[in-house]
Write an enzyme that holds these catalytic residues in place. Structure first.
Site, short mmCIF file in Angstrom:
data_model
loop_
_atom_site.label_atom_id
_atom_site.label_comp_id
_atom_site.label_asym_id
_atom_site.label_seq_id
_atom_site.Cartn_x
_atom_site.Cartn_y
_atom_site.Cartn_z
N ARG A 1 0.43 -0.75 -0.09
CA ARG A 1 -0.73 0.42 -0.37
C ARG A 1 0.90 1.22 -0.55
O ARG A 1 0.10 2.56 -0.66
CB ARG A 1 -0.79 -0.11 0.97
CG ARG A 1 -2.05 -0.97 0.79
CD ARG A 1 -3.29 -1.13 2.26
NE ARG A 1 -4.15 -1.65 1.83
CZ ARG A 1 -5.20 -1.99 2.79
NH1 ARG A 1 -5.05 -1.83 3.93
NH2 ARG A 1 -6.75 -2.21 2.40
N LYS B 1 -14.33 -11.36 6.70
CA LYS B 1 -15.18 -10.46 7.46
C LYS B 1 -16.66 -11.18 6.46
O LYS B 1 -16.75 -10.06 5.87
CB LYS B 1 -14.52 -8.65 6.76
CG LYS B 1 -13.40 -8.54 7.58
CD LYS B 1 -12.99 -6.82 6.90
CE LYS B 1 -11.91 -6.64 7.73
NZ LYS B 1 -11.31 -5.87 6.58
N GLY C 1 -6.92 -5.82 1.41
CA GLY C 1 -5.28 -5.83 1.69
C GLY C 1 -4.87 -7.30 2.41
O GLY C 1 -3.49 -7.53 1.93
N GLY D 1 -12.42 -4.08 1.22
CA GLY D 1 -14.41 -3.70 1.36
C GLY D 1 -14.32 -2.46 0.10
O GLY D 1 -16.02 -2.79 -0.56
#
Ligand code: ADP
Ligand code: MG
Length: 401
Positions: A34, A199, A358, A382
């Protein structure tokens, strides 16, 4: 949307909302993807003589300073990547940040401390978020949105701040959106989607939308066990979203009606406890079991070898692939094989493959795959899911106006 080429940045204080939420082990950055991803935007601003103020969140601190979520190690790595000093401010809108910004010369860079150390960043209260955005706005003349991984969040630095400053979209967000757009328009078929990760409740929603688009959906990771439970199987201590079983059953039914193929794991690697990721100690009670014969006392932490083969076969003829979420707890070698199998299938296959998330993106690199053998490795999980769901992303909407 304005791009940074539309802004006159020379000598101006330019606030760049980046996503520098990198995985850390202590203060060691285990994947700097990132940081590298936003570097071209920062380098361009530096070259144009801007005074660059970089800001990001890291992890989920509770609205107050917490040293384990400090961006200090990121400032060092960012400096190495840019090849110039990156000043680190020990706060976001306090004396340290103001002092550092006031001292910036043209072409210099400061990184602020974790935005989420301030409760205003993530507040649900418009006024509280707005007040924090006001403080941030007073530091800068211009705003560049380039934190793709955070654009689905209605947070002060993502949503409220661009409304307060002339703004533009950064190179990273522009590139990410261009790729995702390709997945929402004409896709080359078969279009296969692979979902996993932990998630679960966040990600089940995307399936609803994909049922009208994808030809095949492969489910691994923690999410798989809600599907297996919906089929009436024992899932032991696996991650389970029991309240979502009716939703999952409805998806399975609709998939059948729409001719969308759902592929679930046929076996799982299980253990009685979550593996020790720090010590990476061997898993004494490791066992591979059929998906319909999981022991009650253990939980599934990866898809098993038969599932790896099945998933690879289901990816072999794909022309387009979107993958979000590791197939298992890849951070431990005992449970990395499923993720490795999917990564290998995409890396070796010739489908246009997009990896979002990520942890998924980090997994690809940590497991040693060459990023260039994938179509696109997204910095947002997300965010890319919500984009594919057709939702309005607050951080993108804010840059449009
Ligand atoms: P991404 O960041 O790619 O969107 P998530 O954040 O949803 O993915 O999930 C990543 C995490 O999921 C990893 O840390 C991995 O260890 C965990 N995970 C994958 N499979 C399982 C599983 N079966 N049980 C528990 N955790 C899992
Ligand atoms: Mg994640």
């Amino acid at each position: 949307m304005q791009t940074i080429d539309d802004l006159d940045v020379a000598g101006k204080r330019v606030f760049v909302r980046a996503d520098l939420n990198v995985p850390l082990s202590g203060t060691t950055i285990t994947d700097d993807g990132r940081i590298r991803a936003v570097a071209p935007t920062l380098a361009k601003l530096v070259a144009a003589g801007a005074r660059v103020i970089v800001a990001s969140h890291l992890g989920r601190p509770k609205g107050k300073p917490d040293p384990q979520f400090s961006l200090a190690p990121v400032a060092v790595r960012l400096g190495e990547i840019l090849g110039q000093e990156v000043v680190f401010a020990a706060d976001t809108v306090g004396d340290s940040a103001r002092g550092a910004v006031d001292a910036l010369a043209d072409g210099q860079v400061v990184l602020l401390e974790n935005l989420r150390f301030n409760p205003g960043e993530t507040s649900k209260d418009d006024a509280e978020r707005g007040a924090f955005a006001d403080s941030l706005a007073s530091l800068a003349d211009l705003y560049v949105g380039d934190g793709f991984g955070a654009v689905h969040r209605k947070h002060a630095s993502v949503y409220d701040l661009p409304a307060r400053l002339p703004h533009a979209v950064g190179l990273l967000i522009a590139a990410e959106v261009a790729v995702l757009k390709r997945l929402t328009e004409e896709v080359e078929r078969p279009y296969v989607v692979v979902l996993g990760g932990s998630k679960v409740s966040d990600k089940l929603g995307v399936i609803d939308n994909l049922l009208g688009k994808a030809d095949r959906i492969l489910i691994g990771g923690g999410m798989a066990f809600t599907f297996l439970a919906a089929k009436g199987y024992e899932v032991g201590s696996s991650l389970l979203q029991a309240d979502q079983i009716p939703t999952v059953l409805e998806y399975l039914e609709r998939a059948e009606k729409n001719g969308v193929e759902f592929v679930l794991p046929v076996d799982a690697a299980v253990s009685g406890s979550f593996p020790d990721l720090k010590a990476q100690a061997p898993v004494e009670d490791f066992e591979v079991v059929p998906a319909d014969a999981m022991p009650a006392g253990k939980g599934g932490l990866d898809i098993g070898p038969a599932s790896c083969e099945l998933f690879a076969a289901k990816l072999a003829d794909a022309r387009t692939v979107f993958w979000n979420g590791p197939m298992g707890v890849f951070e431990h070698p005992a449970f990395a094989e499923g993720t490795r199998a999917v990564a290998r299938a995409l890396s070796e296959g010739d489908a246009f493959s997009v990896v979002g998330g990520g942890d998924s993106a980090a997994a690809v690199r940590i497991l040693g795959f060459d990023e260039k053998t994938f179509g696109h490795i997204s910095t947002g999980g997300g965010a890319s899911l919500e984009y594919l769901e057709g939702k309005t992303l607050p951080g993108l909407a804010a840059l449009e106006n």
